[in-house]
Design a protein around this motif. Structure first.
Motif, mmCIF file in Angstrom:
data_model
loop_
_atom_site.group_PDB
_atom_site.id
_atom_site.type_symbol
_atom_site.label_atom_id
_atom_site.label_comp_id
_atom_site.label_asym_id
_atom_site.label_seq_id
_atom_site.Cartn_x
_atom_site.Cartn_y
_atom_site.Cartn_z
ATOM 1 N N HIS A 64 27.061 -28.986 -9.716
ATOM 2 C CA HIS A 64 27.975 -27.922 -9.303
ATOM 3 C C HIS A 64 27.283 -26.579 -9.511
ATOM 4 C CE1 HIS A 64 32.076 -30.218 -9.867
ATOM 5 N NE2 HIS A 64 31.203 -30.883 -9.128
ATOM 6 N N VAL A 65 27.188 -25.795 -8.482
ATOM 7 C CA VAL A 65 26.589 -24.448 -8.571
ATOM 8 C C VAL A 65 25.222 -24.540 -9.256
ATOM 9 C CG1 VAL A 65 27.049 -22.037 -9.080
ATOM 10 C CG2 VAL A 65 28.955 -23.610 -8.886
ATOM 11 N N PHE A 66 24.377 -25.412 -8.764
ATOM 12 C CA PHE A 66 22.996 -25.591 -9.187
ATOM 13 C C PHE A 66 22.826 -26.262 -10.549
ATOM 14 C CE2 PHE A 66 22.799 -22.239 -6.046
ATOM 15 C CZ PHE A 66 21.696 -22.594 -5.291
ATOM 16 N N GLY A 67 23.910 -26.594 -11.245
ATOM 17 C CA GLY A 67 23.779 -27.205 -12.558
ATOM 18 C C GLY A 67 24.977 -28.072 -12.887
ATOM 19 N N LEU A 68 25.331 -28.111 -14.170
ATOM 20 C CA LEU A 68 26.469 -28.902 -14.619
ATOM 21 C C LEU A 68 27.789 -28.269 -14.214
ATOM 22 C CD1 LEU A 68 25.156 -29.807 -18.170
ATOM 23 C CD2 LEU A 68 25.846 -31.468 -16.436
ATOM 24 N N SER A 69 28.803 -29.089 -14.107
ATOM 25 C CA SER A 69 30.122 -28.583 -13.758
ATOM 26 C C SER A 69 30.689 -27.752 -14.903
ATOM 27 C CB SER A 69 31.079 -29.745 -13.448
ATOM 28 O OG SER A 69 31.451 -30.416 -14.632
ATOM 29 N N GLU A 75 38.132 -27.619 -11.453
ATOM 30 C CA GLU A 75 39.413 -27.284 -10.844
ATOM 31 C C GLU A 75 39.267 -27.137 -9.330
ATOM 32 O OE1 GLU A 75 43.416 -26.562 -10.393
ATOM 33 O OE2 GLU A 75 42.289 -27.422 -12.071
ATOM 34 N N GLU A 76 38.150 -26.563 -8.892
ATOM 35 C CA GLU A 76 37.895 -26.455 -7.457
ATOM 36 C C GLU A 76 37.756 -27.839 -6.830
ATOM 37 O OE1 GLU A 76 34.428 -24.025 -7.240
ATOM 38 O OE2 GLU A 76 35.504 -22.153 -7.624
ATOM 39 N N ALA A 77 37.114 -28.757 -7.559
ATOM 40 C CA ALA A 77 36.975 -30.128 -7.057
ATOM 41 C C ALA A 77 38.336 -30.798 -6.913
ATOM 42 C CB ALA A 77 36.081 -30.938 -7.990
ATOM 43 N N ARG A 78 39.216 -30.550 -7.862
ATOM 44 C CA ARG A 78 40.566 -31.111 -7.768
ATOM 45 C C ARG A 78 41.277 -30.629 -6.503
ATOM 46 N NH1 ARG A 78 45.510 -29.518 -8.559
ATOM 47 N NH2 ARG A 78 44.856 -27.468 -9.298
ATOM 48 N N LYS A 79 41.118 -29.356 -6.201
ATOM 49 C CA LYS A 79 41.761 -28.793 -5.012
ATOM 50 C C LYS A 79 41.161 -29.371 -3.733
ATOM 51 C CE LYS A 79 43.001 -24.454 -7.298
ATOM 52 N NZ LYS A 79 42.763 -22.985 -7.359
ATOM 53 N N ILE A 80 39.850 -29.621 -3.751
ATOM 54 C CA ILE A 80 39.211 -30.242 -2.584
ATOM 55 C C ILE A 80 39.835 -31.605 -2.312
ATOM 56 C CG2 ILE A 80 37.069 -31.324 -1.790
ATOM 57 C CD1 ILE A 80 35.559 -29.010 -3.149
ATOM 58 N N ALA A 81 40.038 -32.389 -3.383
ATOM 59 C CA ALA A 81 40.635 -33.712 -3.205
ATOM 60 C C ALA A 81 42.071 -33.610 -2.707
ATOM 61 C CB ALA A 81 40.583 -34.484 -4.522
ATOM 62 N N GLU A 82 42.806 -32.641 -3.215
ATOM 63 C CA GLU A 82 44.206 -32.477 -2.802
ATOM 64 C C GLU A 82 44.330 -32.179 -1.314
ATOM 65 O OE1 GLU A 82 45.882 -29.438 -5.226
ATOM 66 O OE2 GLU A 82 46.264 -30.761 -6.927
ATOM 67 N N HIS A 83 43.358 -31.454 -0.781
ATOM 68 C CA HIS A 83 43.424 -31.049 0.626
ATOM 69 C C HIS A 83 42.571 -31.924 1.532
ATOM 70 C CE1 HIS A 83 44.707 -27.366 -1.560
ATOM 71 N NE2 HIS A 83 45.538 -27.260 -0.543
ATOM 72 N N SER A 84 42.018 -32.991 0.967
ATOM 73 C CA SER A 84 41.164 -33.877 1.753
ATOM 74 C C SER A 84 42.000 -34.748 2.682
ATOM 75 C CB SER A 84 40.333 -34.761 0.825
ATOM 76 O OG SER A 84 39.667 -35.774 1.555
ATOM 77 N N ASP A 85 41.509 -34.938 3.897
ATOM 78 C CA ASP A 85 42.178 -35.853 4.826
ATOM 79 C C ASP A 85 41.368 -37.133 5.012
ATOM 80 O OD1 ASP A 85 40.038 -34.877 6.211
ATOM 81 O OD2 ASP A 85 41.185 -34.032 7.877
ATOM 82 N N SER A 86 40.403 -37.365 4.098
ATOM 83 C CA SER A 86 39.557 -38.557 4.210
ATOM 84 C C SER A 86 39.756 -39.516 3.037
ATOM 85 C CB SER A 86 38.076 -38.148 4.280
ATOM 86 O OG SER A 86 37.680 -37.473 3.091
ATOM 87 N N GLY A 87 40.872 -39.365 2.331
ATOM 88 C CA GLY A 87 41.168 -40.290 1.248
ATOM 89 C C GLY A 87 40.397 -40.027 -0.028
ATOM 90 N N LEU A 88 39.869 -38.812 -0.183
ATOM 91 C CA LEU A 88 39.105 -38.466 -1.376
ATOM 92 C C LEU A 88 40.038 -38.450 -2.587
ATOM 93 C CD1 LEU A 88 36.104 -37.701 -1.791
ATOM 94 C CD2 LEU A 88 36.814 -35.308 -1.783
#
Length: 202
Positions: A64-69, A75-88
């Motif tokens: 994440h951002v060139f290094g560790l999360s 939290e941004e990753a959680r939001k990506i999953a929430e708005h994913s339409d590919s079953g993430l």
């Protein structure tokens, strides 16, 4: 009673947002399991005691951002999953604590312990452009007093945050390489595992 060698203890420690890094960790663990007592540990609920007594630590996480999360990027990753339409599916439990924080909490190992670091990163470009969490993990574990067994290793994910074809096979191959390197450079060497003590037959 005849004493037999106690199996080496290996901990494969991972952080995974969407499952790709977990899959890599599991593939690596499977290759090491014939030679040692292997625990594949999700660091979401783990503390420093998860590595207590480990002879080899294999640690990995997503880049994440060139290094560790961080708490912010999780939290941004959680939001990506929430708005994913590919079953993430977002697999992380607690956004405020991850591999970065756990590595900062680790004490110096009480006996010489080896490590290897891995990460997942975007396949969109070379490591120079994407960064690598594995390199940061490598630096953190060296600073804590662990001994490197292998160079940091990256595995690739695509734009949907899923593993690129062939990456699980590469992870398995790397796990086998780690077993060979551990047998060559490890504290006792890694051979087929035995458990406890053998008792003479009556």
């Amino acid at each position: 009673m005849i004493d037999t060698p106690v199996p080496e203890r290996v901990v494969v420690l991972y952080e995974s947002m969407f499952g790709a890094t977990r899959q890599i960790a599991e593939a690596i663990g499977e290759q090491l399991r014939p030679f040692a007592d292997v625990a594949v540990v999700n660091c979401a609920g783990a503390g420093p005691d998860a590595l207590a007594g480990a002879d080899l630590v294999v640690a990995g996480g997503p880049t994440h951002v060139f290094g560790l999360s961080s708490a912010t990027t999780r939290e941004e990753a959680r939001k990506i999953a929430e708005h994913s339409d590919s079953g993430l599916v977002f697999e992380w439990v607690e956004a405020s604590h991850g591999l970065r924080e756990l590595l900062h909490e680790l004490p110096h190992p009480v006996h010489p312990s080896f490590f290897a670091a891995f990460s997942t990163r975007s396949s969109k470009g070379p490591r120079l452009f994407t960064g690598s969490a594995a390199r940061r993990i490598d630096r953190e574990l060296r600073a804590t007093g662990y001994r490197p067994l292998a160079a940091p290793r990256d595995f690739l994910v695509d734009a949907t945050h899923r593993l690129v074809d062939g990456q699980l096979a590469e992870a398995a191959a790397w796990g086998a390489e780690l077993a060979q390197a551990w047998g060559r450079d490890g504290r006792h060497g890694m051979g087929p595992k035995t458990t406890g003590a053998a008792v003479d037959a009556d």
